[in-house]
Design a protein around this motif. Structure first.
Motif, PDB file in Angstrom:
ATOM      1  N   VAL A 138      43.512  52.830  60.795  1.00 31.26           N
ATOM      2  CA  VAL A 138      44.026  53.866  59.894  1.00 31.26           C
ATOM      3  C   VAL A 138      44.394  53.271  58.538  1.00 31.26           C
ATOM      4  O   VAL A 138      44.032  53.812  57.480  1.00 31.26           O
ATOM      5  N   ILE A 139      45.104  52.140  58.553  1.00 35.55           N
ATOM      6  CA  ILE A 139      45.523  51.515  57.295  1.00 35.55           C
ATOM      7  C   ILE A 139      44.314  51.020  56.510  1.00 35.55           C
ATOM      8  O   ILE A 139      44.214  51.220  55.289  1.00 35.55           O
ATOM      9  N   ALA A 140      43.370  50.389  57.221  1.00 40.11           N
ATOM     10  CA  ALA A 140      42.169  49.894  56.541  1.00 40.11           C
ATOM     11  C   ALA A 140      41.360  51.051  55.971  1.00 40.11           C
ATOM     12  O   ALA A 140      40.873  50.978  54.833  1.00 40.11           O
ATOM     13  N   GLY A 141      41.221  52.133  56.736  1.00 39.20           N
ATOM     14  CA  GLY A 141      40.483  53.289  56.244  1.00 39.20           C
ATOM     15  C   GLY A 141      41.117  53.902  55.015  1.00 39.20           C
ATOM     16  O   GLY A 141      40.425  54.264  54.055  1.00 39.20           O
ATOM     17  N   GLY A 142      42.445  54.000  55.016  1.00 45.56           N
ATOM     18  CA  GLY A 142      43.137  54.537  53.847  1.00 45.56           C
ATOM     19  C   GLY A 142      42.965  53.656  52.630  1.00 45.56           C
ATOM     20  O   GLY A 142      42.743  54.148  51.506  1.00 45.56           O
ATOM     21  N   ALA A 143      43.073  52.334  52.817  1.00 47.81           N
ATOM     22  CA  ALA A 143      42.912  51.405  51.695  1.00 47.81           C
ATOM     23  C   ALA A 143      41.493  51.454  51.149  1.00 47.81           C
ATOM     24  O   ALA A 143      41.274  51.420  49.929  1.00 47.81           O
ATOM     25  N   MET A 144      40.513  51.539  52.050  1.00 51.15           N
ATOM     26  CA  MET A 144      39.123  51.640  51.608  1.00 51.15           C
ATOM     27  C   MET A 144      38.888  52.915  50.801  1.00 51.15           C
ATOM     28  O   MET A 144      38.234  52.886  49.747  1.00 51.15           O
ATOM     29  N   ALA A 145      39.428  54.035  51.292  1.00 49.11           N
ATOM     30  CA  ALA A 145      39.253  55.303  50.586  1.00 49.11           C
ATOM     31  C   ALA A 145      39.872  55.245  49.195  1.00 49.11           C
ATOM     32  O   ALA A 145      39.305  55.756  48.221  1.00 49.11           O
ATOM     33  N   LEU A 146      41.034  54.597  49.084  1.00 51.78           N
ATOM     34  CA  LEU A 146      41.689  54.469  47.781  1.00 51.78           C
ATOM     35  C   LEU A 146      40.842  53.639  46.824  1.00 51.78           C
ATOM     36  O   LEU A 146      40.675  54.001  45.651  1.00 51.78           O
ATOM     37  N   CYS A 147      40.294  52.522  47.325  1.00 56.52           N
ATOM     38  CA  CYS A 147      39.464  51.665  46.474  1.00 56.52           C
ATOM     39  C   CYS A 147      38.210  52.397  45.998  1.00 56.52           C
ATOM     40  O   CYS A 147      37.814  52.291  44.829  1.00 56.52           O
ATOM     41  N   VAL A 148      37.585  53.147  46.898  1.00 56.74           N
ATOM     42  CA  VAL A 148      36.392  53.905  46.526  1.00 56.74           C
ATOM     43  C   VAL A 148      36.744  54.980  45.501  1.00 56.74           C
ATOM     44  O   VAL A 148      36.000  55.212  44.534  1.00 56.74           O
ATOM     45  N   ALA A 149      37.873  55.637  45.684  1.00 58.59           N
ATOM     46  CA  ALA A 149      38.295  56.665  44.731  1.00 58.59           C
ATOM     47  C   ALA A 149      38.503  56.071  43.348  1.00 58.59           C
ATOM     48  O   ALA A 149      38.114  56.670  42.330  1.00 58.59           O
ATOM     49  N   VAL A 150      39.112  54.902  43.287  1.00 57.19           N
ATOM     50  CA  VAL A 150      39.301  54.227  42.000  1.00 57.19           C
ATOM     51  C   VAL A 150      37.952  53.847  41.398  1.00 57.19           C
ATOM     52  O   VAL A 150      37.691  54.055  40.216  1.00 57.19           O
ATOM     53  N   GLY A 151      37.061  53.264  42.235  1.00 53.51           N
ATOM     54  CA  GLY A 151      35.755  52.850  41.744  1.00 53.51           C
ATOM     55  C   GLY A 151      34.932  53.998  41.193  1.00 53.51           C
ATOM     56  O   GLY A 151      34.186  53.831  40.225  1.00 53.51           O
ATOM     57  N   ARG A 152      35.059  55.171  41.793  1.00 50.85           N
ATOM     58  CA  ARG A 152      34.286  56.325  41.331  1.00 50.85           C
ATOM     59  C   ARG A 152      34.692  56.771  39.933  1.00 50.85           C
ATOM     60  O   ARG A 152      33.933  57.476  39.263  1.00 50.85           O
ATOM     61  N   THR A 153      35.881  56.402  39.488  1.00 50.26           N
ATOM     62  CA  THR A 153      36.343  56.806  38.156  1.00 50.26           C
ATOM     63  C   THR A 153      36.110  55.716  37.108  1.00 50.26           C
ATOM     64  O   THR A 153      36.498  55.889  35.962  1.00 50.26           O
ATOM     65  N   ARG A 154      35.490  54.594  37.511  1.00 48.36           N
ATOM     66  CA  ARG A 154      35.292  53.469  36.601  1.00 48.36           C
ATOM     67  C   ARG A 154      33.808  53.147  36.480  1.00 48.36           C
ATOM     68  O   ARG A 154      32.978  53.666  37.192  1.00 48.36           O
ATOM     69  N   ARG A 155      33.493  52.263  35.539  1.00 52.70           N
ATOM     70  CA  ARG A 155      32.125  51.816  35.343  1.00 52.70           C
ATOM     71  C   ARG A 155      32.066  50.293  35.336  1.00 52.70           C
ATOM     72  O   ARG A 155      33.067  49.620  35.151  1.00 52.70           O
ATOM     73  N   GLY A 156      30.855  49.772  35.508  1.00 46.52           N
ATOM     74  CA  GLY A 156      30.634  48.348  35.333  1.00 46.52           C
ATOM     75  C   GLY A 156      31.429  47.468  36.276  1.00 46.52           C
ATOM     76  O   GLY A 156      31.469  47.681  37.490  1.00 46.52           O
ATOM     77  N   ALA A 157      32.092  46.455  35.689  1.00 47.79           N
ATOM     78  CA  ALA A 157      32.784  45.443  36.478  1.00 47.79           C
ATOM     79  C   ALA A 157      33.920  46.028  37.313  1.00 47.79           C
ATOM     80  O   ALA A 157      34.124  45.624  38.460  1.00 47.79           O
ATOM     81  N   LEU A 158      34.668  46.982  36.758  1.00 48.50           N
ATOM     82  CA  LEU A 158      35.769  47.577  37.511  1.00 48.50           C
ATOM     83  C   LEU A 158      35.260  48.336  38.727  1.00 48.50           C
ATOM     84  O   LEU A 158      35.866  48.308  39.799  1.00 48.50           O
ATOM     85  N   ARG A 159      34.133  49.004  38.564  1.00 48.09           N
ATOM     86  CA  ARG A 159      33.552  49.711  39.693  1.00 48.09           C
ATOM     87  C   ARG A 159      33.085  48.716  40.760  1.00 48.09           C
ATOM     88  O   ARG A 159      33.348  48.890  41.955  1.00 48.09           O
ATOM     89  N   ALA A 160      32.399  47.667  40.318  1.00 48.83           N
ATOM     90  CA  ALA A 160      31.926  46.641  41.262  1.00 48.83           C
ATOM     91  C   ALA A 160      33.093  46.023  42.019  1.00 48.83           C
ATOM     92  O   ALA A 160      33.042  45.850  43.242  1.00 48.83           O
TER      93      ALA A 160
END
Length: 297
Positions: A138-160
């Motif tokens: 559950v904790i890993a899934g939540g952290a992964m979802a948060l990282c993906v959500a952040v990445g979707r709003t960024r470009r380039g190096a921040l997204r990577a």
């Protein structure tokens, strides 16, 4: 433990080779501007991508076996040793030399790993129960979802970096599940067939797909370095919190560990600064879309 470390090292190089081959496949494939289902279909039709997948799977199997023989906090950081190999191999595929910054950054991270390994107490912890594994998922899934959500709003190096961080968390959680299931399977092979195995496979496959999107940003060095750093850090947190494993406590080892952590961070920063798009644009291809929110097939 010597054999476990040796097998983990071979697995690290196999995973690194697989990552570089995957980057090569994504470099040459006409997969820009497409969604996740179309991406999967395109990759599944590529022999080169399958080669990278087989190399990665062989490395993961070696890694999981090593986890049944040694503590999580010892085995998980060994994956970083493949970093320089992956960077060099990716540069060869791109027909260019690795930059001095890439080489120095990779060496710094590898030296940091060596320093950390000398300070980690070699004591086996106890495996968590089903409730503990559920919490990890559950904790890993939540952290992964948060990282993906952040990445979707960024470009380039921040997204990577965001996508690679999500993958690192996924691989650490999968390793934790793999250690528990693997130890049980050594005594009873049928123990490998259980609901938690499906959960582990699901987390691992999700992390792998997210990592393919990190490579699509054309920041391979940064993405792979972030993966190699976040994976052992997340694994160490899991090992301490759920497996009863220990961190160095005496002042000398604590100082070495702190120095190694600083060196590793400096290496990753160096790699991040050296990272950048290197893929030439192709005539007739649509603009690249690296957004995980794309769903067109």
């Amino acid at each position: 433990m010597t054999w476990a470390v040796a097998v983990a090292l071979s697995g690290a190089f196999s995973v690194a080779a697989g990552a570089a081959v995957h980057d090569r496949a994504l470099l040459t494939a006409p997969i820009r501007g497409i969604g996740q289902l179309a991406l999967l279909r395109a990759l599944l039709r590529m022999p080169l991508w399958w080669l990278g997948t087989l190399l990665t799977m062989a490395g993961i199997v070696a890694h999981l076996w090593a986890l049944t023989q040694a503590p999580l906090v010892v085995i998980q950081p060994i994956g970083i040793t493949g970093l320089l190999f992956a960077v060099v191999l990716s540069a060869v595929f791109r027909r260019r030399r690795p930059s001095p910054a890439q080489v120095l950054g990779s060496l710094a991270v590898s030296l940091a790993l060596a320093g950390l390994l000398t300070t980690v107490p070699h004591a086996q912890g106890s495996a968590p129960d089903a409730m503990g594994l559920t919490e990890i998922a559950v904790i890993a899934g939540g952290a992964m979802a948060l990282c993906v959500a952040v990445g979707r709003t960024r470009r380039g190096a921040l997204r990577a970096g965001s996508f690679a961080l999500a993958s690192g968390i996924a691989y650490a959680a999968t390793s934790a599940f793999g250690r528990v299931i693997g130890i049980a399977a050594l005594a009873d092979p049928t123990a490998a067939v259980q609901p938690m195995t499906a959960v582990a496979v699901g987390i691992g496959l999700t992390g792998g797909l997210i990592m393919q999107n990190a490579y699509r940003t054309d920041h391979f060095t940064l993405a792979y370095a972030t993966l190699m750093l976040s994976d052992p850090i997340a694994a160490t947190v899991i090992g301490v919190a759920y497996f009863g494993e220990r961190l160095p406590t005496d002042p000398a080892h604590a100082a070495i560990a702190a120095g190694a952590a600083v060196l590793g961070a400096a290496g990753v920063v160096t790699l991040a600064r050296a990272s950048g798009p290197q893929r030439p644009a192709r005539a007739g291809q649509p603009p690249r879309s690296d957004d995980l929110s794309a769903t067109s097939a």
